[in-house]
Write a protein that holds these residues in place. Structure first.
Motif, PDB file in Angstrom:
ATOM      1  N   ARG A 142     -15.371 -14.344 -11.340  1.00  0.00           N
ATOM      2  CA  ARG A 142     -16.565 -14.146 -12.051  1.00  0.00           C
ATOM      3  C   ARG A 142     -16.843 -12.392 -11.727  1.00  0.00           C
ATOM      4  O   ARG A 142     -17.270 -11.763 -11.239  1.00  0.00           O
ATOM      5  N   GLU A 143     -15.200 -11.960 -13.082  1.00  0.00           N
ATOM      6  CA  GLU A 143     -15.618 -10.293 -12.603  1.00  0.00           C
ATOM      7  C   GLU A 143     -14.400 -10.238 -13.654  1.00  0.00           C
ATOM      8  O   GLU A 143     -13.492 -10.657 -14.163  1.00  0.00           O
ATOM      9  N   ALA A 144     -13.993  -8.202 -14.192  1.00  0.00           N
ATOM     10  CA  ALA A 144     -13.354  -8.313 -15.086  1.00  0.00           C
ATOM     11  C   ALA A 144     -11.898  -8.334 -13.867  1.00  0.00           C
ATOM     12  O   ALA A 144     -11.268  -6.931 -14.585  1.00  0.00           O
ATOM     13  N   ASN A 145     -11.436  -9.049 -14.569  1.00  0.00           N
ATOM     14  CA  ASN A 145     -10.111  -9.038 -14.291  1.00  0.00           C
ATOM     15  C   ASN A 145      -9.130 -10.528 -14.450  1.00  0.00           C
ATOM     16  O   ASN A 145      -9.618 -11.936 -14.922  1.00  0.00           O
ATOM     17  N   HIS A 636      -4.379  -5.626 -10.750  1.00  0.00           N
ATOM     18  CA  HIS A 636      -5.092  -5.986 -11.707  1.00  0.00           C
ATOM     19  C   HIS A 636      -6.152  -5.815 -11.672  1.00  0.00           C
ATOM     20  O   HIS A 636      -7.155  -5.051 -12.703  1.00  0.00           O
ATOM     21  N   ARG A 637      -7.110  -5.430  -9.978  1.00  0.00           N
ATOM     22  CA  ARG A 637      -8.341  -5.297 -10.255  1.00  0.00           C
ATOM     23  C   ARG A 637      -8.421  -4.149 -10.220  1.00  0.00           C
ATOM     24  O   ARG A 637      -9.851  -3.337 -10.399  1.00  0.00           O
ATOM     25  N   HIS A 638      -7.341  -2.845  -9.364  1.00  0.00           N
ATOM     26  CA  HIS A 638      -7.413  -1.595  -9.968  1.00  0.00           C
ATOM     27  C   HIS A 638      -7.500  -1.428 -11.084  1.00  0.00           C
ATOM     28  O   HIS A 638      -5.918  -1.564 -11.154  1.00  0.00           O
ATOM     29  N   GLY A 639      -7.575  -0.032 -12.246  1.00  0.00           N
ATOM     30  CA  GLY A 639      -7.536   0.831 -12.949  1.00  0.00           C
ATOM     31  C   GLY A 639      -7.721  -0.311 -14.231  1.00  0.00           C
ATOM     32  O   GLY A 639      -8.820  -0.290 -14.870  1.00  0.00           O
ATOM     33  N   ALA A 640      -6.601  -1.228 -14.828  1.00  0.00           N
ATOM     34  CA  ALA A 640      -6.036  -1.182 -16.195  1.00  0.00           C
ATOM     35  C   ALA A 640      -6.767  -2.948 -15.495  1.00  0.00           C
ATOM     36  O   ALA A 640      -7.146  -3.323 -17.380  1.00  0.00           O
TER      37      ALA A 640
END
Length: 642
Positions: A142-145, A636-640
């Motif tokens: 449940r995150e943008a990843n 992938h969690r950091h930046g883009a």
């Protein structure tokens, strides 16, 4: 009982890009595709030969019913209709896009793909565990990843609430599912496929390694856009044949990018949107960009721009005659919509060029060193691999790539100039060739080592056969020892081995050597000729220390090796002609190269915080590697994010 032939393909409906384009009048007609994927026996999930989709949601504790693609109603209507709110469609789309991406690799390589072995496996007999299926979790986070997990041999997709900069781009607070983005799926599957071929490409020994992983995954997703005729014709009509202008074909993950607060797609190979003016500007080649860019996604975008720029030049070359005919030689298109026949011909040329460039990119993987890859190495791999297939480059694909890499400041090391001949990988010297033949055997022996590995082979049988051949080759280097052949590989078992090397468990008097792969490289030329080489990949490792004094003391036997700060590797890829037994190319990274060791030490010391080192390349120093488990989760969690 009546006999019915097995269908060659299974037709399944998917989003061409992502759900957001279905809510826009301009793109709703092209955003639903029906993909024809290879037919196979599947169980509900779907679960097939390559993939197993497991739909559990840890955050909510839900377990969604698996889709049954063999249900007669679904077979009759090409699967479920695209629907954001139906988890069964999420499963269907993941399976369809993943299988299509796998098919692209198999067509280019001429063999079935294998997933990588578990990372905790150690050198020695019976060290590898066969992984039949890649697991895919549609609602794992449940995150943008979304990321590929080398440890779990799985793809984990997330979902999140949108927070767009402009409400017109996405509904604020609306749910965005990364598993419904065609580009995100292709990108993550490519990470897994690349890891299956080169598992050491997840170790950041220089700035290009992780950047290459991201760039290559982006390139596969981008070039797949051009295999969908309806989408291609639509965008060519909208841009009047100018693929260098802003269009969906050069963008990745439009909905994802907008939902996390960007002004446009997550990444764009053609241009950038100014966050202040919200205007799109084409990207211009910058030969200095590489020297000031280190973040993997940003650095990888330079490689993407170089390859995509070459593709655009090839497309323009292939369509120049069509435009001359359409404009009576003026080169200036008349006002108004282009004729459908012209659009169709432009689409054919664009699709053909994209297909060839994608196959070039994939085939080049067999021509890469197994460790410490640089963008310059990849250019040499691209040129050499394509030269082996198409000796006469009449359409100048290789020249376009060389020129585009030069315009972006990407240069290989160790070459005199950027001519095609200089960029080709080199064969071994006469002395090296003789030593390798003595150690590896003649053509008859090497043909016996080539696995029966084609597009219809049993994957488990191929894996087991390749594993036995790896053990034979490893034993062949040690019994009796062949130090000259080992040095030709860029490795060492000589009398003056530095003390930082790990001792072999099987051959206790020597440092360990790992044979990564024994596989065929099959290529079909434009005249129908078939060439098969044997690809042998080997590597060796030693302890690395941030303090050069400790490194010197350990290497010269002045102290027992303390736990390593990092692992330093060397390795080699051999391409062997199975007809003659001759080694055609030797592609190596020397394991006793002090300049390489110093460069890696400096890069790791300067670029990575101590807290992050264990995540990416930690080691306990006793040969049992830790870390390296989830390099893409944090990346992938950091930046883009993807």
């Amino acid at each position: 009982m009546a006999y019915y032939p097995v269908p060659p393909k299974r037709r399944l409906r998917v989003f061409a890009f992502d759900p957001s384009l279905t809510t826009q009048l301009d793109t709703v007609a092209i955003n639903q595709l029906t993909l024809a994927v290879p037919w196979e026996a599947v169980e509900p999930g779907p679960v097939g030969e390559y993939l197993e989709i497991v739909d559990v949601d840890p955050a909510s504790g839900a377990a969604y019913p698996p889709v049954d693609l063999n249900d007669p109603y679904l077979l009759a209507q090409d699967g479920l209709a695209p629907a954001e709110g139906d988890p069964r469609f999420h499963q269907q789309m993941l399976y369809a896009v993943a299988m299509l991406t796998i098919q692209r690799f198999e067509e280019a390589l001429g063999r079935r793909v294998l997933w990588s072995v578990p990372r905790h496996a150690q050198a020695g007999l019976d060290r590898w565990q066969y992984v039949q299926r890649l697991r895919i979790y549609p609602h794992a986070l449940r995150e943008a990843n979304a990321y590929y997990s080398p440890e779990k041999k799985a793809l984990l997709f997330g979902y999140f609430n949108a927070r767009p900069q402009q409400s017109a781009l996405a509904m604020p607070g609306g749910l965005v599912f990364t598993c419904l983005s065609h580009d995100v799926i292709a990108h993550e599957v490519t990470h897994a496929l690349l890891d299956g071929m080169h598992r050491r490409f997840a170790e950041p020994s220089n700035p290009d390694v992780l950047a290459f992983h991201e760039a290559f995954a982006d390139l596969v997703a981008l070039l797949q856009h051009f295999s969908y005729p309806e989408v291609l014709r639509h965008q060519l009509a909208r841009t009047r044949g100018d693929l260098a202008s802003q269009n969906l074909l050069g963008e990745l993950a439009q909905e994802f990018g907008q939902a996390i607060g960007s002004h446009g797609a997550l990444r764009d190979a053609l241009g950038r949107r100014d966050p202040h003016t919200n205007t799109w500007q084409p990207v211009e080649p910058d030969p200095t960009a590489l020297s000031r860019t280190s973040e993997p996604h940003a650095r990888g975008s330079i490689l993407v721009s170089a390859v995509f720029g070459a593709f655009l030049h090839i497309y323009q070359t292939r369509t120049a005659d069509l435009l001359r005919i359409a404009t009576a030689g003026t080169g200036i298109l008349p006002a108004g919509a282009l004729h459908p026949d012209l659009i169709n011909r432009l689409a054919q040329e664009a699709a053909s060029a994209a297909r060839h460039v994608l196959r070039m990119c994939i085939r080049a993987l067999d021509y890469c060193p197994p460790v410490d890859l640089t963008f310059g190495d990849y250019l040499r791999a691209l040129v050499t691999a394509d030269r082996d297939v198409v000796a006469d480059d009449t359409l100048y694909y290789r020249v376009a790539l060389i020129e585009s890499f030069r315009r972006w400041g990407i240069y290989p090391e160790g070459v005199r100039n950027l001519s095609e001949e200089s960029l080709l990988w080199q064969p071994p010297t006469a002395a090296e060739a003789a030593a390798l033949t003595e150690a590896l055997g003649d053509a008859a022996v090497l043909r016996g080592l080539c696995p029966d590995w084609g597009l219809s082979s049993n994957r488990r049988a191929v894996f087991e056969q390749a594993e036995k051949n790896q053990e034979k080759l490893q034993s062949g280097l040690f019994t009796p020892p062949h130090p000259a052949a080992v040095r030709a590989l860029g490795l060492t078992i000589g009398p003056d081995v530095p003390g930082s090397f790990f001792a072999s468990r099987t051959f206790t008097d020597y440092p360990t050597i790992e044979i990564h792969a024994v596989r065929p490289a099959r290529r079909i030329g434009p005249g129908g000729e078939v060439r098969t080489d044997l690809v042998i990949v080997a590597s060796q490792r030693r302890r690395g220390y941030f303090d050069p004094a400790i490194q010197h003391s350990v290497d010269h036997g002045q102290q027992a090796p303390p736990p390593a700060d990092f692992i330093f590797r060397g390795g080699c890829t051999l391409l062997v002609d199975l007809d003659s037994g001759a080694v055609r190319y030797i592609i190596r990274k020397d394991v006793i190269s002090e300049p390489r060791l110093a460069q890696q030490r400096q890069y790791l010391h300067q670029q990575w915080l101590p807290a992050m080192r264990g995540t990416y390349f930690g080691s306990r120093g006793d040969g049992k590697e830790e870390g390296l488990a989830e390099p893409f989760a944090m990346l992938h969690r950091h930046g883009a994010h993807s």
